[in-house]
Design a protein around this motif. Sequence first.
Motif, PDB file in Angstrom:
ATOM      1  N   GLY A 117       0.781  -1.415   0.078  1.00 22.15           N
ATOM      2  CA  GLY A 117       0.061   0.116  -0.035  1.00 22.15           C
ATOM      3  C   GLY A 117       0.714   1.331   0.012  1.00 22.15           C
ATOM      4  O   GLY A 117       0.372   2.386   0.420  1.00 22.15           O
ATOM      5  N   ASP A 118       1.905   1.174  -0.669  1.00 20.17           N
ATOM      6  CA  ASP A 118       2.884   2.386  -0.760  1.00 20.17           C
ATOM      7  C   ASP A 118       3.133   3.098  -2.122  1.00 20.17           C
ATOM      8  O   ASP A 118       3.821   3.733  -2.317  1.00 20.17           O
ATOM      9  N   GLY A 119       2.206   2.446  -3.048  1.00 21.06           N
ATOM     10  CA  GLY A 119       2.267   3.167  -4.373  1.00 21.06           C
ATOM     11  C   GLY A 119       3.024   2.072  -5.233  1.00 21.06           C
ATOM     12  O   GLY A 119       3.254   2.286  -6.434  1.00 21.06           O
ATOM     13  N   SER A 120       3.923   1.372  -4.690  1.00 17.57           N
ATOM     14  CA  SER A 120       4.691   0.447  -5.564  1.00 17.57           C
ATOM     15  C   SER A 120       4.107  -0.743  -6.638  1.00 17.57           C
ATOM     16  O   SER A 120       4.429  -1.149  -7.634  1.00 17.57           O
ATOM     17  N   ASN A 121       2.950  -1.040  -6.067  1.00 22.48           N
ATOM     18  CA  ASN A 121       2.022  -1.918  -7.073  1.00 22.48           C
ATOM     19  C   ASN A 121       0.592  -1.355  -7.176  1.00 22.48           C
ATOM     20  O   ASN A 121      -0.187  -2.439  -7.298  1.00 22.48           O
ATOM     21  N   GLY A 122       0.463  -0.055  -7.060  1.00 20.91           N
ATOM     22  CA  GLY A 122      -1.048   0.455  -7.455  1.00 20.91           C
ATOM     23  C   GLY A 122      -1.691   1.075  -6.121  1.00 20.91           C
ATOM     24  O   GLY A 122      -1.471   2.296  -6.047  1.00 20.91           O
TER      25      GLY A 122
END
Length: 264
Positions: free
Chosen positions: A69-74
Motif C-alpha cells: 500500500g505504498d504505491g509500488s504496486n498500485g
Amino acid sequence: MGDDERTHHQGLQQDLRLLATRTDRRQLLRWMAFTSLIPLVGCGGEDTGGGDASGCSKIPEETAGPYPGDGSNGANALVLSGIVRSDLRSSIAGASGVAQGVPLTITLTLVDSTDGCTPLAGHAIYLWHCDRAGLYSMYSSGVTQENYLRGVQETDSEGRVTFTSIFPACYSGRWPHIHFEVYPSLGAATSSGNKLATSQLALPEAVCDEVFATTGYSQSVRNLGQISLASDNVFRDGASSQLASVTGNTSDGYVATLVVGITT
C-alpha cells in the motif's frame, strides 16, 4: 530474502557512543532501556522476546511483500487524508471499518547504526500489518475498501514512533510479523520511491500462543503450528535484530518495542 530490524557532561548521545565501544551490544541496550531511549511501557506480565538484543546493527532489508500500500504496486495509503496517525485500528478517508483484536502498542526507536546509536529525529516510519483474520486492508477479499492497520508517524527527538494497533494473525506460510518502511521525512513519505529502508518485525512465540488462544484468532493456532522462525522465508536467516521485546497480557494488551538501526 523471501516474501513477506542503532563524558557524561556531554550528553546522552556521547554516553551511547562511548558505551558502544566499551561494552557488548546486550550491555549497551540494557543501559539504553534504563535511560528510556527504548521505552518499555509495560501492561503487566513478563518481557518476552529479543528486541533489546538488536543493538545498533543495521536491520536487515526485507521485501515489502505483496500488500504494501505504498504505491509500488498500485494501492497507495500514503496519500490518504489522515494517514499520519498513531491509532491504526480504524479505516480513514471515507472508509469505516474497524480492526478487532487484542490491543498491541508498537514502539520503534530509529537509530543511526554507523554513528554510535544516535537517535534519528524527524524521519518517518510507515507501518502496516494484517488483521486478526490474516487479511490485509486494500488488498484482501472482503477488505479491499478498508485501509485500517496502516499509518505513518514522524520520529521524535529520541527517534521514536508509537502506534496503537491490534495483534496480527499468523496466516499460512508466514511467522507473525509487522511490516515497516523508513523515510527521510514526513514530506517524503508519500511514495515508496523515497524510502530509506524496508524491514519486518517478528513477534515472540510465547506471546503469540497467549494471544491466539483468545476469541477471533483460532485459525492462527493451526498456522503457527506449521511454521517457525527457522523455516519462515523472511526470518530463517536470523531474526535477532528483528524480534521485538513484548510485555503485557491478553486483558490489558501488549507493548512491542524494537530498535531499528539504519545507515544514513
